[in-house]
Enzyme design. Structure first.
Site, PDB file in Angstrom:
ATOM      1  N   CYS A   1      35.330  56.008   3.809  1.00 37.79           N
ATOM      2  CA  CYS A   1      36.490  55.618   3.008  1.00 37.79           C
ATOM      3  C   CYS A   1      36.568  56.452   1.738  1.00 37.79           C
ATOM      4  O   CYS A   1      35.584  57.027   1.282  1.00 37.79           O
ATOM      5  CB  CYS A   1      36.394  54.143   2.640  1.00 37.79           C
ATOM      6  SG  CYS A   1      36.156  53.054   4.063  1.00 37.79           S
TER       7      CYS A   1
ATOM      8  N   ARG B   1      39.123  61.317   4.448  1.00 35.69           N
ATOM      9  CA  ARG B   1      37.955  60.432   4.516  1.00 35.69           C
ATOM     10  C   ARG B   1      38.266  59.114   5.223  1.00 35.69           C
ATOM     11  O   ARG B   1      37.346  58.405   5.638  1.00 35.69           O
ATOM     12  CB  ARG B   1      37.449  60.128   3.100  1.00 35.69           C
ATOM     13  CG  ARG B   1      36.932  61.328   2.353  1.00 35.69           C
ATOM     14  CD  ARG B   1      36.483  60.928   0.965  1.00 35.69           C
ATOM     15  NE  ARG B   1      35.300  60.104   1.008  1.00 35.69           N
ATOM     16  CZ  ARG B   1      34.064  60.513   0.768  1.00 35.69           C
ATOM     17  NH1 ARG B   1      33.851  61.777   0.472  1.00 35.69           N
ATOM     18  NH2 ARG B   1      33.044  59.694   0.820  1.00 35.69           N
TER      19      ARG B   1
ATOM     20  N   TRP C   1      38.507  53.745   6.396  1.00 35.68           N
ATOM     21  CA  TRP C   1      38.059  53.977   7.768  1.00 35.68           C
ATOM     22  C   TRP C   1      37.338  52.698   8.173  1.00 35.68           C
ATOM     23  O   TRP C   1      36.312  52.345   7.606  1.00 35.68           O
ATOM     24  CB  TRP C   1      37.132  55.179   7.832  1.00 35.68           C
ATOM     25  CG  TRP C   1      36.786  55.592   9.231  1.00 35.68           C
ATOM     26  CD1 TRP C   1      37.482  56.437  10.042  1.00 35.68           C
ATOM     27  CD2 TRP C   1      35.639  55.169   9.983  1.00 35.68           C
ATOM     28  NE1 TRP C   1      36.847  56.576  11.246  1.00 35.68           N
ATOM     29  CE2 TRP C   1      35.713  55.814  11.244  1.00 35.68           C
ATOM     30  CE3 TRP C   1      34.561  54.314   9.720  1.00 35.68           C
ATOM     31  CZ2 TRP C   1      34.751  55.628  12.240  1.00 35.68           C
ATOM     32  CZ3 TRP C   1      33.609  54.121  10.706  1.00 35.68           C
ATOM     33  CH2 TRP C   1      33.707  54.779  11.946  1.00 35.68           C
TER      34      TRP C   1
ATOM     35  N   ASN D   1      33.350  51.772  -0.319  1.00 31.73           N
ATOM     36  CA  ASN D   1      32.981  52.669   0.767  1.00 31.73           C
ATOM     37  C   ASN D   1      31.554  52.325   1.157  1.00 31.73           C
ATOM     38  O   ASN D   1      30.660  52.334   0.320  1.00 31.73           O
ATOM     39  CB  ASN D   1      33.070  54.129   0.305  1.00 31.73           C
ATOM     40  CG  ASN D   1      32.562  55.102   1.354  1.00 31.73           C
ATOM     41  OD1 ASN D   1      32.535  54.781   2.540  1.00 31.73           O
ATOM     42  ND2 ASN D   1      32.153  56.276   0.922  1.00 31.73           N
ATOM     43  N   GLY D   2      31.330  52.011   2.442  1.00 30.26           N
ATOM     44  CA  GLY D   2      29.993  51.660   2.888  1.00 30.26           C
ATOM     45  C   GLY D   2      30.001  50.418   3.753  1.00 30.26           C
ATOM     46  O   GLY D   2      31.043  49.986   4.253  1.00 30.26           O
TER      47      GLY D   2
ATOM     48  N   GLU E   1      29.255  72.371  21.455  1.00 25.81           N
ATOM     49  CA  GLU E   1      30.241  72.268  20.386  1.00 25.81           C
ATOM     50  C   GLU E   1      31.661  72.309  20.953  1.00 25.81           C
ATOM     51  O   GLU E   1      32.542  71.585  20.494  1.00 25.81           O
ATOM     52  CB  GLU E   1      30.026  73.393  19.366  1.00 25.81           C
ATOM     53  CG  GLU E   1      31.154  73.603  18.378  1.00 25.81           C
ATOM     54  CD  GLU E   1      31.417  72.428  17.464  1.00 25.81           C
ATOM     55  OE1 GLU E   1      32.416  72.491  16.727  1.00 25.81           O
ATOM     56  OE2 GLU E   1      30.649  71.435  17.474  1.00 25.81           O
TER      57      GLU E   1
ATOM     58  N   LYS F   1      34.486  69.422  20.430  1.00 25.87           N
ATOM     59  CA  LYS F   1      35.811  69.671  19.863  1.00 25.87           C
ATOM     60  C   LYS F   1      36.898  69.070  20.756  1.00 25.87           C
ATOM     61  O   LYS F   1      37.848  68.467  20.282  1.00 25.87           O
ATOM     62  CB  LYS F   1      36.062  71.173  19.713  1.00 25.87           C
ATOM     63  CG  LYS F   1      35.430  71.792  18.506  1.00 25.87           C
ATOM     64  CD  LYS F   1      36.113  71.311  17.225  1.00 25.87           C
ATOM     65  CE  LYS F   1      35.169  71.443  16.052  1.00 25.87           C
ATOM     66  NZ  LYS F   1      34.087  70.454  16.039  1.00 25.87           N
TER      67      LYS F   1
ATOM     68  N   GLU G   1      36.890  65.283  20.535  1.00 24.77           N
ATOM     69  CA  GLU G   1      37.311  64.780  19.232  1.00 24.77           C
ATOM     70  C   GLU G   1      38.825  64.700  19.095  1.00 24.77           C
ATOM     71  O   GLU G   1      39.350  63.709  18.573  1.00 24.77           O
ATOM     72  CB  GLU G   1      36.775  65.689  18.115  1.00 24.77           C
ATOM     73  CG  GLU G   1      35.311  65.517  17.798  1.00 24.77           C
ATOM     74  CD  GLU G   1      34.866  66.449  16.692  1.00 24.77           C
ATOM     75  OE1 GLU G   1      34.168  65.979  15.772  1.00 24.77           O
ATOM     76  OE2 GLU G   1      35.203  67.654  16.727  1.00 24.77           O
TER      77      GLU G   1
ATOM     78  N   HIS H   1      21.077  70.511  38.409  1.00 23.44           N
ATOM     79  CA  HIS H   1      20.271  69.295  38.244  1.00 23.44           C
ATOM     80  C   HIS H   1      21.144  68.070  37.989  1.00 23.44           C
ATOM     81  O   HIS H   1      20.681  67.086  37.412  1.00 23.44           O
ATOM     82  CB  HIS H   1      19.258  69.482  37.113  1.00 23.44           C
ATOM     83  CG  HIS H   1      18.251  70.539  37.398  1.00 23.44           C
ATOM     84  ND1 HIS H   1      17.067  70.293  38.063  1.00 23.44           N
ATOM     85  CD2 HIS H   1      18.253  71.878  37.146  1.00 23.44           C
ATOM     86  CE1 HIS H   1      16.386  71.418  38.186  1.00 23.44           C
ATOM     87  NE2 HIS H   1      17.082  72.398  37.636  1.00 23.44           N
TER      88      HIS H   1
ATOM     89  N   LYS I   1      36.066  62.282   8.339  1.00 21.04           N
ATOM     90  CA  LYS I   1      35.516  63.592   8.007  1.00 21.04           C
ATOM     91  C   LYS I   1      34.079  63.495   7.510  1.00 21.04           C
ATOM     92  O   LYS I   1      33.226  64.269   7.903  1.00 21.04           O
ATOM     93  CB  LYS I   1      36.393  64.247   6.934  1.00 21.04           C
ATOM     94  CG  LYS I   1      35.982  65.664   6.565  1.00 21.04           C
ATOM     95  CD  LYS I   1      36.172  66.605   7.737  1.00 21.04           C
ATOM     96  CE  LYS I   1      35.856  68.029   7.374  1.00 21.04           C
ATOM     97  NZ  LYS I   1      35.861  68.896   8.559  1.00 21.04           N
TER      98      LYS I   1
END
Length: 607
Positions: A2, A27, A74, A98-99, A479, A483, A486, A502, A602
């Site tokens: 947040c 955020r 968030w 925030n938290g 990565e 992406k 996401e 495998h 973020k």
């Protein structure tokens, strides 16, 4: 997670609160709200969804006041809706947070039994209720805070205003970052310097456990034990200008195309262009005798660390362990005497990474950090900072921060190799020379944008996508899968190409695109064999290699992206770009929110 902004101002705070929230929306963007003091009373406006929804409410139903706090959320506890949006308030106090308050259920039960009626499902409302209980019992605002903070278990950054107190704001932090801004007859509080940059350049960061009593003339800061302490005031270099997208459709697109410039800037800060020597900051340890390097990070930064593991072990001959920050410290792994712990983070505030750093500090390790925010908690708690010069990254899916991390880690690996005698001066200069060519080669890769847009139309139809690579291309494959997940919400997995037989080969059919990253290195022929196995089973291969590599596959691939021919050492920096563009264009085709994908934030500042 947040975002928090607070203003003790001299004129209308609302426009500046909204501007601060715009800079913090990366955020959190599930909901937003502000609270101001008007004639001693708390006035609030909140809205579900993006900040634009709050702005629309304020246009229809404005409030004023020169004291206020704001928040972009968030969601952790409670669904994203107006009732759960911050600030949370009673008639006496308003709080943004925030938290995560881990014992909020216990606090809610206690406060409900005492007669408090809760209006939300959040953990934060318990803070407002507990403060109010102390105020109703006769405590001053400062006393109420002193009595409340020890009751809170978990992580928090708080900004608090009190009804009737037009020259008072309280901030507190434990586990989440918080900064105080010093103005001319005004004071500010924010989650980071980016939010405060238009208001002031003079910033002070609260240390872990600190809380501050703020008035327009300054701030009194207290540590967790209640002792008054001094925290240095720094001049931030961040611009007050609101960051825009320019001519691009999305921040992510803009940041992808900024990579040649910011990677060039980052490399120039480490490489002498004339001698091609690598210059690192002064180190409190000898790279020649380091027994082991432990790399710890989260998400995309962890994949940068994986590439660095290959570089450091193969080129510098240093044993390297790498771990996900959220798992690392719970393993209680033994740490060698004189070892180096290297932490990679875009924000420098990632909660799990910061906790792992402190664990390594307790284990006697030297602390090195690769961060994009030089004023962050991780940077401030490190022995050595290796800065990335990516500039502010607004898109939630990391792009330019990732490639600048790779650039820094490559320089570190070359310096380590030279210090240990694993390469001679000429060898080190050759590797550094390869790095200096990367920005121009990145520009060449960006010229494939249109072709990747066409490929993305096919990828967007898929339900599952596989990414394959060997050597340093393996973490780039992981990565790439991240992406795509996401921002397009397509399930994707990255695998070492040799592992395909495998298990993952069972997934391959004509409906599963297989994206193969195949730099023309010593592992190329093995990768090509794996590709042939995919093609034999009807797999739709999207092949990325240089001209010689693409020619070897002939016309068997569904699509091919021809990459520049470069030293395999620097290939990860270049192969990162097409996977970013492919994910970006796929998300655009699917119509998702590219810059602010659902459920993601973020900066992850809670465990």
């Amino acid at each position: 997670m947040c975002g928090i902004i607070g203003i003790l101002g001299s004129d209308d705070a609302v426009p500046r609160l909204i501007e601060g929230l715009k800079r913090l929306e990366y955020r959190g963007y599930d909901s937003a709200g502000i609270a101001t003091l008007v004639n001693g009373s708390i006035h609030r406006r909140r809205a579900q969804g993006k900040l634009a929804n709050l702005a629309a409410i304020l246009e229809k139903d404005p409030i004023d006041g020169d004291v206020g706090i704001g928040h972009t959320r968030w969601a952790t506890h409670g669904v994203p809706n107006e009732s759960n949006a911050h600030p949370h308030a009673t008639a006496r106090v308003a709080v943004v947070h925030n938290g995560i308050i881990e014992n909020f259920q216990e606090l809610r039960a206690e406060l409900a039994a005492a007669g408090h009626n809760f209006e939300s499902d959040t953990d934060t409302e318990a803070i407002a209720a507990l403060l109010t209980q102390h105020l109703d019992a006769g405590a001053t605002p400062r006393e109420a805070v002193e009595q409340t903070l020890p009751r809170l278990q978990g992580a928090f950054a708080l900004a608090i205003v009190f009804a009737g107190e037009h020259d008072l704001m309280v901030g507190a932090r434990r586990g989440s970052p918080l900064a105080i801004g010093y103005g001319d007859g005004e004071m500010f509080i924010g989650s980071d310097a980016l939010a405060l940059a238009p208001l002031t350049k003079r910033i002070s960061y609260l240390d872990e456990g600190d809380w501050a009593v703020i008035t327009r003339t300054g701030a009194q800061v207290f540590d967790e034990a209640g002792a008054e302490v001094d925290r240095p005031i720094r001049e931030t270099e961040l611009s007050g200008a609101l960051i825009g997208k320019g001519n691009y459709d999305h921040f992510m697109q803009k940041e992808i195309f900024e990579q040649p410039a910011v990677v060039g800037d980052t490399l120039q800060s480490f490489i002498n262009a004339t001698t091609r020597e690598i210059s690192l900051p002064d180190l409190p340890f000898d790279l020649a005798t380091v027994p082991r390097i432990t790399i710890v990070a989260c998400g995309t930064a962890c994949y940068a660390g994986w590439v660095a593991k290959y570089w450091l072990e193969k080129v510098a001959r240093i044993p390297v362990e790498i771990d996900i920050a959220s798992e690392f410290r719970y393993r209680e792994a033994p740490m060698p005497e004189g070892g180096v712990a290297l932490f990679v983070s875009q924000s420098g505030e990632t909660a799990d990474t910061l906790a792992a750093l402190r664990h390594c500090r307790d284990q006697g390790q030297y602390i090195v950090s690769v961060v994009n925010v030089g004023e962050s908690s991780i940077a401030r708690e490190s022995d050595v900072v290796l800065p990335t010069l990516a500039g502010p990254e607004i898109g939630v899916a990391s792009t330019k921060a990732f490639t600048t991390q790779l650039a820094v880690l490559a320089c570190f690996a070359i310096a380590a190799a030279r210090a240990r005698g694993a390469v001679d001066d000429a060898g080190a200069a050759a590797l550094a020379g390869g790095l200096t060519e990367v920005p121009s080669r990145m520009t060449e890769v960006l010229n494939h944008d249109e072709a990747l847009r066409d490929i993305a139309r096919e990828v967007a139809k898929a339900r599952d996508v596989l990414y394959l690579g060997r050597g340093t291309a393996f973490p780039i494959a992981m990565e790439g899968a991240l992406k795509l997940k996401e921002i397009s919400y397509i399930h994707a997995e990255g695998y070492a190409a040799g592992e395909m037989k495998h298990g993952p080969i069972a997934l391959i059919d004509e409906a599963v695109p297989v994206i193969v990253l195949a730099p023309n290195d010593e592992l190329f022929d093995k990768t090509l064999s794996n590709v042939e196995e995919v093609i034999a089973r009807g797999g739709k291969v999207i092949f990325m290699s240089d001209r010689a590599g693409v020619a070897k596959l002939a016309d068997k691939a569904f699509a091919a992206v021809e990459m520049p021919s470069v030293d395999p050492f620097v290939a990860p920096l270049l192969y990162a770009i097409p996977i970013q563009l492919l994910a970006y264009h796929t998300a655009v085709v699917k119509g998702t929110d590219v810059d602010q994908p659902r459920n993601l934030a973020k900066s992850v500042t809670v465990e």
